[in-house]
Write a protein that holds these residues in place. Structure first.
Motif, PDB file in Angstrom:
ATOM      1  N   SER A 188      -2.463   1.449 -51.754  1.00 50.52           N
ATOM      2  CA  SER A 188      -3.595   2.344 -51.515  1.00 50.52           C
ATOM      3  C   SER A 188      -4.888   1.709 -52.002  1.00 50.52           C
ATOM      4  O   SER A 188      -4.902   0.971 -53.004  1.00 50.52           O
ATOM      5  N   LEU A 189      -5.974   2.027 -51.286  1.00 45.55           N
ATOM      6  CA  LEU A 189      -7.279   1.446 -51.592  1.00 45.55           C
ATOM      7  C   LEU A 189      -8.307   2.530 -51.877  1.00 45.55           C
ATOM      8  O   LEU A 189      -8.288   3.599 -51.251  1.00 45.55           O
ATOM      9  N   LEU A 190      -9.201   2.238 -52.792  1.00 43.39           N
ATOM     10  CA  LEU A 190     -10.320   3.105 -53.117  1.00 43.39           C
ATOM     11  C   LEU A 190     -11.565   2.244 -53.219  1.00 43.39           C
ATOM     12  O   LEU A 190     -11.535   1.162 -53.810  1.00 43.39           O
ATOM     13  N   LEU A 191     -12.662   2.712 -52.651  1.00 46.35           N
ATOM     14  CA  LEU A 191     -13.942   1.989 -52.683  1.00 46.35           C
ATOM     15  C   LEU A 191     -14.916   2.742 -53.572  1.00 46.35           C
ATOM     16  O   LEU A 191     -15.091   3.956 -53.420  1.00 46.35           O
ATOM     17  N   ILE A 192     -15.521   2.027 -54.504  1.00 46.49           N
ATOM     18  CA  ILE A 192     -16.581   2.587 -55.327  1.00 46.49           C
ATOM     19  C   ILE A 192     -17.917   2.103 -54.780  1.00 46.49           C
ATOM     20  O   ILE A 192     -18.206   0.904 -54.781  1.00 46.49           O
ATOM     21  N   ASP A 193     -18.718   3.039 -54.273  1.00 41.77           N
ATOM     22  CA  ASP A 193     -20.059   2.820 -53.725  1.00 41.77           C
ATOM     23  C   ASP A 193     -20.064   2.000 -52.434  1.00 41.77           C
ATOM     24  O   ASP A 193     -20.057   0.766 -52.450  1.00 41.77           O
ATOM     25  N   LEU A 221      -7.799   2.471 -46.395  1.00 42.33           N
ATOM     26  CA  LEU A 221      -8.715   3.017 -47.394  1.00 42.33           C
ATOM     27  C   LEU A 221      -8.594   4.540 -47.412  1.00 42.33           C
ATOM     28  O   LEU A 221      -8.805   5.198 -46.397  1.00 42.33           O
ATOM     29  N   SER A 222      -8.274   5.093 -48.585  1.00 43.42           N
ATOM     30  CA  SER A 222      -8.051   6.537 -48.668  1.00 43.42           C
ATOM     31  C   SER A 222      -9.239   7.293 -49.238  1.00 43.42           C
ATOM     32  O   SER A 222      -9.437   8.469 -48.907  1.00 43.42           O
ATOM     33  N   THR A 223     -10.031   6.643 -50.103  1.00 44.02           N
ATOM     34  CA  THR A 223     -11.073   7.359 -50.834  1.00 44.02           C
ATOM     35  C   THR A 223     -12.288   6.460 -51.029  1.00 44.02           C
ATOM     36  O   THR A 223     -12.141   5.273 -51.328  1.00 44.02           O
ATOM     37  N   VAL A 224     -13.482   7.060 -50.878  1.00 46.00           N
ATOM     38  CA  VAL A 224     -14.729   6.391 -51.244  1.00 46.00           C
ATOM     39  C   VAL A 224     -15.425   7.250 -52.290  1.00 46.00           C
ATOM     40  O   VAL A 224     -15.730   8.421 -52.034  1.00 46.00           O
ATOM     41  N   VAL A 225     -15.643   6.695 -53.467  1.00 46.05           N
ATOM     42  CA  VAL A 225     -16.338   7.406 -54.544  1.00 46.05           C
ATOM     43  C   VAL A 225     -17.765   6.892 -54.618  1.00 46.05           C
ATOM     44  O   VAL A 225     -17.991   5.669 -54.675  1.00 46.05           O
ATOM     45  N   THR A 226     -18.725   7.800 -54.611  1.00 49.30           N
ATOM     46  CA  THR A 226     -20.131   7.438 -54.779  1.00 49.30           C
ATOM     47  C   THR A 226     -20.544   7.803 -56.201  1.00 49.30           C
ATOM     48  O   THR A 226     -20.417   8.962 -56.611  1.00 49.30           O
ATOM     49  N   THR A 227     -21.050   6.829 -56.942  1.00 50.47           N
ATOM     50  CA  THR A 227     -21.337   7.055 -58.362  1.00 50.47           C
ATOM     51  C   THR A 227     -22.552   7.936 -58.589  1.00 50.47           C
ATOM     52  O   THR A 227     -22.654   8.576 -59.639  1.00 50.47           O
ATOM     53  N   HIS A 228     -23.491   7.966 -57.619  1.00 50.45           N
ATOM     54  CA  HIS A 228     -24.645   8.845 -57.749  1.00 50.45           C
ATOM     55  C   HIS A 228     -25.403   8.909 -56.429  1.00 50.45           C
ATOM     56  O   HIS A 228     -25.124   8.173 -55.502  1.00 50.45           O
ATOM     57  N   ALA A 245     -14.967   5.091 -39.837  1.00 54.50           N
ATOM     58  CA  ALA A 245     -14.044   4.056 -39.383  1.00 54.50           C
ATOM     59  C   ALA A 245     -12.658   4.188 -39.988  1.00 54.50           C
ATOM     60  O   ALA A 245     -11.671   3.758 -39.384  1.00 54.50           O
ATOM     61  N   THR A 246     -12.551   4.769 -41.169  1.00 55.19           N
ATOM     62  CA  THR A 246     -11.280   4.771 -41.895  1.00 55.19           C
ATOM     63  C   THR A 246     -10.642   6.144 -42.044  1.00 55.19           C
ATOM     64  O   THR A 246      -9.446   6.245 -42.332  1.00 55.19           O
ATOM     65  N   GLY A 247     -11.441   7.189 -41.922  1.00 54.51           N
ATOM     66  CA  GLY A 247     -10.926   8.523 -42.213  1.00 54.51           C
ATOM     67  C   GLY A 247     -10.794   8.803 -43.689  1.00 54.51           C
ATOM     68  O   GLY A 247     -10.199   9.822 -44.083  1.00 54.51           O
ATOM     69  N   ALA A 248     -11.327   7.925 -44.541  1.00 52.81           N
ATOM     70  CA  ALA A 248     -11.250   8.119 -45.987  1.00 52.81           C
ATOM     71  C   ALA A 248     -12.050   9.354 -46.397  1.00 52.81           C
ATOM     72  O   ALA A 248     -13.042   9.725 -45.763  1.00 52.81           O
ATOM     73  N   ARG A 249     -11.615   9.986 -47.472  1.00 57.36           N
ATOM     74  CA  ARG A 249     -12.377  11.113 -47.999  1.00 57.36           C
ATOM     75  C   ARG A 249     -13.492  10.587 -48.885  1.00 57.36           C
ATOM     76  O   ARG A 249     -13.356   9.559 -49.569  1.00 57.36           O
ATOM     77  N   SER A 250     -14.624  11.284 -48.842  1.00 56.73           N
ATOM     78  CA  SER A 250     -15.767  10.961 -49.689  1.00 56.73           C
ATOM     79  C   SER A 250     -15.732  11.854 -50.917  1.00 56.73           C
ATOM     80  O   SER A 250     -15.468  13.057 -50.816  1.00 56.73           O
ATOM     81  N   VAL A 251     -15.991  11.250 -52.092  1.00 54.92           N
ATOM     82  CA  VAL A 251     -15.941  11.982 -53.358  1.00 54.92           C
ATOM     83  C   VAL A 251     -17.197  11.673 -54.163  1.00 54.92           C
ATOM     84  O   VAL A 251     -17.624  10.514 -54.243  1.00 54.92           O
ATOM     85  N   ALA A 252     -17.782  12.710 -54.753  1.00 57.45           N
ATOM     86  CA  ALA A 252     -18.939  12.530 -55.633  1.00 57.45           C
ATOM     87  C   ALA A 252     -19.002  13.709 -56.593  1.00 57.45           C
ATOM     88  O   ALA A 252     -18.331  14.733 -56.393  1.00 57.45           O
ATOM     89  N   HIS A 253     -19.810  13.578 -57.636  1.00 58.38           N
ATOM     90  CA  HIS A 253     -19.979  14.700 -58.557  1.00 58.38           C
ATOM     91  C   HIS A 253     -20.672  15.850 -57.849  1.00 58.38           C
ATOM     92  O   HIS A 253     -21.515  15.666 -56.966  1.00 58.38           O
ATOM     93  N   ILE A 307      -9.296  11.009 -60.431  1.00 53.18           N
ATOM     94  CA  ILE A 307      -9.178  10.550 -59.049  1.00 53.18           C
ATOM     95  C   ILE A 307      -8.116   9.458 -59.055  1.00 53.18           C
ATOM     96  O   ILE A 307      -8.147   8.561 -59.896  1.00 53.18           O
ATOM     97  N   THR A 308      -7.174   9.524 -58.124  1.00 53.49           N
ATOM     98  CA  THR A 308      -6.114   8.525 -58.110  1.00 53.49           C
ATOM     99  C   THR A 308      -6.292   7.544 -56.965  1.00 53.49           C
ATOM    100  O   THR A 308      -6.756   7.904 -55.878  1.00 53.49           O
TER     101      THR A 308
END
Length: 217
Positions: A45-50, A67-74, A89-97, A117-118
Motif C-alpha cells: 500500500s502507498l500513501l503520498l504526503i503533499d 495509491l490509497s491515500t493522499v495526506v495534505t499537511t496544510h 488518476a488513482t481514486g485515492a482518498r484525500s485527507v487533511a485536518h 492514518i494507516t
C-alpha cells in the motif's frame, strides 16, 4: 547510497528503506516542495504526503492504481497543486485536518490530533500544530524496529518553525505546539522530514529552541 534527504527540483528522488516502510522523498517545482511516498512493505500500500506539484512525476513514483491515500499537511496552495489530478488518476482518498480541509480543491476526509492514518500495516499518528495555518499537521511513524520518523510539513524546519508572517499570536501558538508536542515528547534521534529543503533530527535542533523563541520567528 545511504539516505541523505538532499533532493532538488527535477532531480532524482532519495529513498530510505526501513523494516516495514519505504520512504521516497522527491522535490517538485517551482517552489522546491518536498513530497513523500510511503510504501508499506507487507502490503504494498502507498500513501503520498503533499501532492505539491508535477502530478506526472508523483503518479510515476506512486504507481497508478496502488495509491490509497493522499495526506495534505496544510492548506497552502503550493502543497496541493497536483492533488486534484493525483486523486482523479488513482481514486485515492484525500485527507487533511478539519481546520484546513475546506480550502483544498477536492472533498477530503478530515482528521484531528491523535487520530491514526494507516498505510497498509503501518500507523501514522496525526499531530496537530497550530500557527503556520489553523489545521497544520505532522505525521509520526514510530518505527518499532528503529527511530521515530516525523513528517512536519511547514511547521518545523532545520533552523526554525514555519512562517507565521509576523503574527505574534500565531508564532507563540506554533512554537508552543512544536516544543510541547514534538521536542518534549520525542527523542533526539527522531528524524524529521519538512515540506521544503533538507531533513534534520530533533536532537540537532533542540538546543536552538530558546533562540527561536527569543527572535520571534
Amino acid at each position: 547510497m545511504p539516505y541523505s534527504g538532499d533532493v532538488t527540483p527535477g532531480g532524482p528522488p532519495d529513498v530510505r528503506e526501513l523494516d516495514a516502510l519505504t520512504i521516497t522523498k522527491v522535490s517538485v517545482g517551482p517552489m522546491d516542495n518536498n513530497a513523500y511516498v510511503l510504501r508499506c512493505t507487507a502490503t504494498g500500500s502507498l500513501l503520498l504526503i503533499d501532492a505539491a506539484n508535477e502530478a506526472p512525476r508523483l503518479l510515476q513514483l506512486a504507481s497508478i492504481g496502488r495509491l490509497s491515500t493522499v495526506v495534505t499537511t496544510h492548506r497552502h496552495m503550493d502543497h496541493w497543486v497536483a492533488l486534484e489530478e493525483v486523486v482523479a488518476a488513482t481514486g485515492a482518498r484525500s485527507v487533511a485536518h478539519a481546520a484546513d480541509a475546506g480550502e483544498l480543491p477536492v472533498k477530503s476526509d478530515t482528521v484531528h490530533g491523535g487520530d491514526v492514518i494507516t498505510v497498509g500495516a503501518c500507523p501514522l499518528e496525526v499531530i496537530h500544530l497550530v500557527g503556520h495555518t489553523p489545521g497544520s499537521i505532522a505525521l509520526l511513524y514510530n518505527d518499532p524496529a528503529g527511530i521515530p520518523h516525523l513528517f512536519t510539513g511547514d511547521s518545523l524546519f532545520p533552523g526554525g518553525v514555519g512562517n507565521t508572517r509576523g503574527n505574534k499570536e500565531n508564532f507563540t501558538s506554533l512554537i508552543d505546539d512544536v516544543e510541547r508536542k514534538l521536542f518534549d515528547r520525542l527523542p533526539d534521534e527522531t528524524w524529521f522530514y519538512p515540506g521544503h529543503g533538507k531533513d534534520s533530527t530533533l536532537g540537532t535542533e533542540r538546543g536552538s529552541l530558546p533562540e527561536w523563541r527569543a527572535r520571534g520567528w
